[in-house]
Write an enzyme that holds these catalytic residues in place. Structure first.
Site, PDB file in Angstrom:
ATOM      1  N   ASP A 148     -11.176   2.764   4.122  1.00  0.00           N
ATOM      2  CA  ASP A 148     -11.520   1.342   3.989  1.00  0.00           C
ATOM      3  C   ASP A 148     -13.028   1.162   3.832  1.00  0.00           C
ATOM      4  O   ASP A 148     -13.493   0.074   3.486  1.00  0.00           O
ATOM      5  CB  ASP A 148     -11.054   0.583   5.252  1.00  0.00           C
ATOM      6  N   GLN A 175      -5.087  -1.266   9.789  1.00  0.00           N
ATOM      7  CA  GLN A 175      -4.904  -2.580   9.166  1.00  0.00           C
ATOM      8  C   GLN A 175      -5.476  -3.676  10.062  1.00  0.00           C
ATOM      9  O   GLN A 175      -5.136  -3.769  11.237  1.00  0.00           O
ATOM     10  CB  GLN A 175      -3.394  -2.814   8.914  1.00  0.00           C
ATOM     11  N   LYS A 217       0.849  -1.207   0.000  1.00  0.00           N
ATOM     12  CA  LYS A 217       0.000   0.000   0.000  1.00  0.00           C
ATOM     13  C   LYS A 217       0.876   1.245   0.000  1.00  0.00           C
ATOM     14  O   LYS A 217       0.613   2.207  -0.710  1.00  0.00           O
ATOM     15  CB  LYS A 217      -0.917   0.001   1.240  1.00  0.00           C
TER      16      LYS A 217
END
Ligand code: NAP
Length: 283
Positions: free
Chosen positions: A118, A95, A51
């Site tokens: 997200d 995460q 990422k």
């Protein structure tokens, strides 16, 4: 047609990079993304590194905040609050998975929904479900863009989504409902999955079961999107396969995503897309 996820993602990244360059020129502002990583989960380390590389490539200011798994929930929440207030940060990603003692839902709820790249915050989930603009989870967003690249008008098509997770199946269903598809969601208790699959014009498999969907499950000319990532042991080492038996389904499908090299790379490109979207919404 095999949808090449690497090429698709590269095209998307090029588009994002161009837009960021033009924004930078006009406003001197740069989109910023912060990834919060807790503990030493090896696959998460790899995802986060990928990422970071992709974000830098398109000109996003990207930063990873690393914490030991011993961090308390309260401390982690205070980190999120600080990021919420930081004007240079437009995207916050925690995460997952988090260590067991930390309540992931609680942490996600603390993220400013406008920075929730997200798309997991209840406000974004609710907006997506009610057909409003939202930050959409990256994997289903990538699947959606790939489907739309094959066929623009999806109205009236029968869709079977296999898997009902909050991460994949449910947001995927919302995106395709908004396109006027007739959506069926299958899961582990669904009866006659094969028969349902045979009727589908679009199949999205997000299950985590190697080669579940076979060639004789798929209608000729269907669009098949394979989200699954499964490790299959071989005599020497292992290989990664999807939820779709590629060799048999490729003969039936109009378009199919391979594993690896399909949905995976596009997912990361969609995170960059969401960061740019968050930046534009905030500014
Ligand atoms: P998940 O939360 O475990 O959900 C799996 C879903 O599949 C559940 O709804 C489950 O049903 C259903 N299921 C399990 N076995 C089934 C069967 N035999 N027949 C029909 N349905 C069945 O998984 P997830 O997080 O959505 O991930 C799914 C897969 O996508 C995994 O392989 C994961 O590694 C992969 N993934 C890929 C990406 C990417 O970027 N390519 C991103 C995220 C995830 P129940 O609800 O009844 O249990």
């Amino acid at each position: 047609m095999i949808i090449d996820g690497k090429k698709f993602a590269q095209k998307l990244r090029n588009k994002i990079k161009k837009e960021i360059q033009s924004i930078k020129k006009k406003t001197k502002l740069i989109p910023g993304l912060t990834v919060v990583l807790v503990g030493n989960h090896a696959p998460s380390e790899i995802y986060v590194r990928n990422k970071e590389i992709s974000a830098k490539e398109v000109g996003i200011n990207s930063k990873v905040l690393r914490f030991k798994s011993s961090i308390s929930e309260i401390k982690l929440i205070s980190v999120i609050h600080k990021l919420n207030k930081d004007k240079k940060i437009h995207g916050i990603l925690v995460q997952l998975p988090l260590p067991n003692k930390i309540n992931g839902h609680k942490i996600i709820q603390e993220i400013n929904p406008k920075k929730d790249v997200d798309g997991f915050h209840p406000i974004n989930v609710g907006n997506l479900s009610s057909g409003k603009d939202a930050l959409v989870p990256c994997t289903p967003l990538g699947c959606y863009l790939m489907i739309k690249s094959v066929r623009k008008n999806l109205a009236g098509l029968n869709v079977l989504i296999i898997g009902r997770s909050n991460l994949n199946g449910k947001p995927m269903a919302q995106l395709l409902l908004k396109e006027d598809c007739t959506v069926t969601i299958g899961h582990s208790k669904t009866k006659n999955l094969k028969e349902l699959c045979k009727k589908a014009d679009i199949v999205v498999a997000a299950v985590g079961r190697a080669n579940l969907v076979k060639g004789d499950w798929v209608k000729k000319g269907a669009i098949v999107i394979d989200v699954g990532i499964n490790r299959v042991e071989k005599k020497k080492g292992y290989k990664i396969v999807g939820d779709v038996e590629f060799e048999t389904v490729v003969k039936k499908a109009r378009a199919i995503t391979p594993v690896p090299g399909g949905v995976g790379p596009v997912t990361i490109a969609c995170l960059l897309n969401n960061t740019l979207k968050a930046f534009k919404n905030i500014n």
